[in-house]
Design an enzyme around this catalytic site. Structure first.
Site: not given
Ligand code: GLN
Length: 553
Positions: A19, A527, A369, A529, A480, A396, A398, A400, A22
């Protein structure tokens, strides 16, 4: 678009030898080539594991969790398909062993098998086939590329190969097999070896499948002698063995495959050459050439976690973020230089002194994160880039974190935090919404995440609105927590601008500072991205890179 094939065509892509060589990029590239021949193409990924989706898996284990419009949390290969094919996929395009069994068991419980004995064979392969056909139909596709995860010879994916065999048996002219195989060049031997590929081919024969095309992945190009060997021992015409040496950029792969005539080979196999005989990869090629021509660099620091889990995992966890940075940079004729910075290095007194390191970057990004590790370091990093006017883009978590930093250091709420850090905290500027609290009380955890595409309304005269050139957008979510409505007035009175909101105005989707205050300080609850594509870069990433370029001067 009018249908270009009498019946849909199916291209199965399987992996030989090992694996990680690519297969996902190969599948995406085959799709891109067929799309460039004018066909409507869709792509499916089959993951052999039991997990129903990738949502519950640890990122260090699985890499990035890619989110689709409908909220499906799936494998990062789905991101490659979307990027290479410039299409939106949905949960019908993704299946795992768990998902397939779950459906068969659900049907059995609902008496949908009419009381008969339900068996692994043929009922599981039949469900697999049903899904493949459904995805093809929903996309109204001429061609579906189906990547079978795992490697030939392992126990886990055998049932999926059985499904593929059954499809071929029922429609021999509509189904073909591509084996992406690895040819090692052992350093002590110094010669490319074909034997492992021969074994893989035989093992594939053992489950009733003959490869039509072999893509020979290796460090070096395939020479005539080895091509001949593979052809002879794997029962395939030598013109159907395609050399696929390592390349600098994955975006070169379709162009390289086409040099080996892959578009024609596939069209011949599927009887499509009378429909279209040319592959028009001009737009793609134009994009793929950009990094080669770009001279000027832009230096981006990505402050995250997981980076200390070994180099191997590093790039995979944030793959869509990295691709989005690259795509926007290439379009601006820039070479991005991306550094990974562990946020834990910015914690404590010594960590604070290290913040100076951030000033060498043209722009700083904090990706999404979960959890508490490293969060104080991220808050310190945002504080530094805000005060030192270094372009900042928060995704996200980032975003918050940017809101928490603002509450702490501008509003003076020293203990401002997120419920994720401390559910009992006094000042949770990031919190779960009341309706989610109800669900949590009932221990209904699964439904407390906001997943998939949601619309947002943008305010006029903001960076967001100017970048998107639109008043309404739709972006994918996976989180969340939300900005706590109780703090919004105080945050805005001190200059934080919520330039994107949910249509009902309750959820804050984008936070930014006025360009008079800061060259580029913007966070998004979603997100972006996941929506960056080589042929249509994401407007916010482009705006961030442009601001970073300006700082570079
Ligand atoms: N941990 C944060 C939340 O749950 C942000 C989630 C994320 O960055 N995807 O809201």
């Amino acid at each position: 678009m009018a249908k270009r094939t009498k019946s849909p065509k199916y291209i199965f892509v399987v992996g030989g030898v090992m694996s990680g060589v690519g297969k996902g990029v190969a599948s995406s590239s085959i799709g891109a080539i067929m799309k460039a021949r004018g066909f409507t193409v869709t792509a499916l990924k089959i993951d052999p594991y039991i997990n129903v989706d990738a949502g519950t898996m640890n990122p260090t284990e699985h890499g990035e969790v890619f989110v689709l419009d409908d909220g499906d949390e799936c494998d990062q290969d789905m991101g490659n398909y979307e990027r290479f094919l410039d299409i939106d996929l949905s949960s019908v395009n993704y299946m795992t062993t768990g998902r397939v069994y779950q459906e068969v068991i659900r049907k059995e419980r609902n008496l949908q098998y009419g009381g008969r004995n339900v068996e692994v064979v043929p009922d599981i392969p039949k469900e697999v086939i049903r899904r493949i056909k459904k995805a093809t139909q929903e996309a109204d596709a001429d061609i579906a590329v189906i990547e079978v995860g795992g490697t030939i010879g392992e126990y886990q994916n055998i049932i999926f190969l059985e499904a593929a065999r059954m499809m071929k048996m029922n429609a021999p002219d509509d189904v073909m097999f591509v084996m992406v195989s690895y040819l090692p060049i052992p350093s002590k031997v110094g010669e490319m070896k074909t034997k492992p590929t021969q074994y893989a081919s035989r093992t594939l024969n053992g489950v009733g499948i003959q490869a039509d095309v072999i893509i020979a992945r290796s460090e070096a190009p395939l020479d005539a002698k080895r091509k001949e060997k593979i052809a002879t021992f794997c029962n395939i015409d030598k013109s159907n063995v395609v050399s696929a040496p390592d390349v600098d950029s994955i975006y070169d792969v379709p162009v390289n495959f086409e040099k080996g005539n892959l578009g024609r080979i596939v069209s011949d196999k599927l009887g499509l050459n009378h429909v279209e005989s040319k592959t028009d990869l001009r737009a793609w090629q134009n994009f793929a050439n950009k990094p080669k021509k770009a001279k000027k660099e832009v230096n981006i620091g990505v402050v995250g976690k997981y980076f200390d889990s070994g180099d191997f995992i590093l790039a995979d966890v944030y793959i869509s973020v990295l691709e989005a940075i690259k795509i926007s940079s290439y379009h601006l004729n820039l070479k991005p230089k991306i550094d990974y910075l562990n946020s834990e290095d910015f914690e404590g007194p010594a960590g604070k002194r290290r913040l100076k390191k951030l000033s060498k970057y043209d722009g700083v990004l904090i990706p999404g994160g979960f959890g508490t590790r490293g969060i104080e370091g991220k808050i310190n990093a945002v504080n530094y880039v805000r005060e030192n006017k270094i372009p900042y883009f928060g995704l996200c978590y980032g975003m918050q974190i940017a809101v928490i930093e603002y509450a702490r250091n501008v509003l003076g709420i020293e203990n401002a935090t997120t419920a994720e850090m401390d559910p009992e905290a006094e000042n949770m500027v990031i919190d779960i919404m009341p309706e989610q609290k109800e669900l949590l009380k009932k221990q209904n955890y699964g439904n407390t995440m906001r997943l998939g595409a949601y619309p947002a309304i943008l305010s006029k005269e903001t960076i967001a609105q100017r970048s998107y050139k639109s008043d309404e957008i739709s972006e994918r979510h996976r989180h969340r927590y939300e900005v706590n409505p109780e703090y919004i007035e105080r945050l805005t009175s001190k200059g934080l601008i919520f330039s994107g909101k949910s249509p009902d105005g309750r959820l804050m989707e984008i936070a930014e500072l006025s360009e008079k205050e800061h060259p580029f300080f913007l966070g998004v609850q979603f997100h972006p991205e996941f929506r960056a594509r080589p042929l249509s870069p994401h407007p916010l990433f482009t705006a961030f890179i442009k601001a970073s370029l300006k700082r570079r001067g």
